[in-house]
Design an enzyme around this catalytic site. Structure first.
Site, short mmCIF file in Angstrom:
data_model
loop_
_atom_site.label_atom_id
_atom_site.label_comp_id
_atom_site.label_asym_id
_atom_site.label_seq_id
_atom_site.Cartn_x
_atom_site.Cartn_y
_atom_site.Cartn_z
N TYR A 153 0.84 -1.21 0.00
CA TYR A 153 0.00 0.00 0.00
C TYR A 153 0.87 1.26 0.00
CZ TYR A 153 -3.68 3.22 1.61
OH TYR A 153 -4.57 4.26 1.74
N LYS A 211 0.97 4.06 -3.00
CA LYS A 211 0.61 5.44 -2.71
C LYS A 211 1.77 6.39 -2.97
CE LYS A 211 -3.71 5.11 -1.50
NZ LYS A 211 -4.75 5.66 -2.39
#
Length: 300
Positions: A170, A174
């Protein structure tokens, strides 16, 4: 009259949490809203169209204009249909808010390639596919003599800006989105398109799972983690008023708006000649003493 009157916005992952708050806020400011959501679970599994329909019903009941769309942002052809849905319903497109995402929390030593690929697919490919189709439309408009006055609003995260324990995939995705935003801003300004990114902190399915105590609803006073607190800045970024703002990453939480300063060149030592390996250590020690201390990785 609102600051987004007659503008059309696509919001992905708009059925719940932050996406829903954005959809309601854009509609309240006069925008036509395409509520895109496949209705997946937090890990990306499953499909349910009722959640997107509910947001559309709420907007329409309040006197706004919205349509639902259930196409998958990670599918190239489907992403094109999302843009087509905006054009068919409202005749134009002005703003894309890339909000959809999934999370597969796992310590790096336990992470699987399947979890890694799924996270990259939704966040990075999802941001690419929809934005690329939107840019095709806006470039064509400009070539036809119109001024697109268009906006791409991406979603990064504090995890992407400083890392987060148990979120290697993640955080990586991002962080990639933050870099993508800088490139989009540099390349697309010539077409009348701005690109900015958000790192929002609010109560969502993702954050309630990871930070339960922090995300709890307070018994009284200002609810700092209410997703609706983030929405006003997002609506402003989608409005004509933000035309001069591009290539920025905003951290938003409660009543706080913060602009990230980004990676900058730090202290350096130039020997003027090639370094000997044994000399590098002392130079690095001096540089570490001079640099600004970095923010800690979340959870460390």
């Amino acid at each position: 009259m609102g600051i987004c009157d007659n503008r059309t916005v696509i919001i992905t992952g708009a059925a719940r949490g932050l996406g829903r708050a954005y959809a309601l806020a854009f509609a309240a400011e006069g925008a036509n809203v395409v509520v895109n959501d496949i209705g997946a679970a937090l890990d990306g599994a499953g499909r349910d169209t009722s959640a997107a329909d509910a947001v559309v019903s709420e907007i329409v009941a309040a006197g706004g204009h919205a349509v639902a769309n259930y196409d998958d942002v990670t599918d190239w052809e489907a992403a094109g249909r999302i843009v087509d849905a905006a054009l068919d319903a409202f005749g134009d497109l002005h703003v894309v808010v890339n909000n959809a995402g999934i999370v597969r929390d796992r310590m790096f030593v336990s992470a699987t390639v399947e979890e890694w690929d799924a996270t990259m697919h939704v966040h990075l490919r999802g941001h690419f596919c929809l934005s690329r189709h939107a840019v095709n439309h806006w470039r064509a408009k400009q070539k036809g003599g119109a001024d697109p006055d268009a906006r791409i609003i991406n979603t990064t995260s504090g995890a992407g800006l400083q890392g987060s324990i148990a979120q290697a995939a993640y955080s990586t995705a991002k962080g990639g989105i933050a870099a993508l935003t800088l490139v989009q801003a540099a390349e697309l300004g010539r077409y009348g398109i701005t690109a900015n990114a958000l790192a929002p902190s609010a109560r969502t399915r993702m954050t309630e799972q990871a930070f339960a105590d922090k995300m709890a609803t307070p018994g009284r006073g200002f609810d700092v983690m209410d997703p609706a607190n983030v929405a006003p800045a997002v609506v402003w970024l989608g409005s004509p008023e933000s035309a001069g703002v591009t290539g920025c990453v905003f951290e938003l939480e409660g009543g706080k708006i913060m602009i990230e300063d980004g990676w900058r060149e730090g202290p350096f030592i130039d020997a003027g000649v090639r370094w000997a390996p044994a000399e590098v250590g002392s130079a690095v020690t001096r540089l570490l003493e001079q640099r600004q201390p970095p923010r800690r990785v979340w959870g460390s």
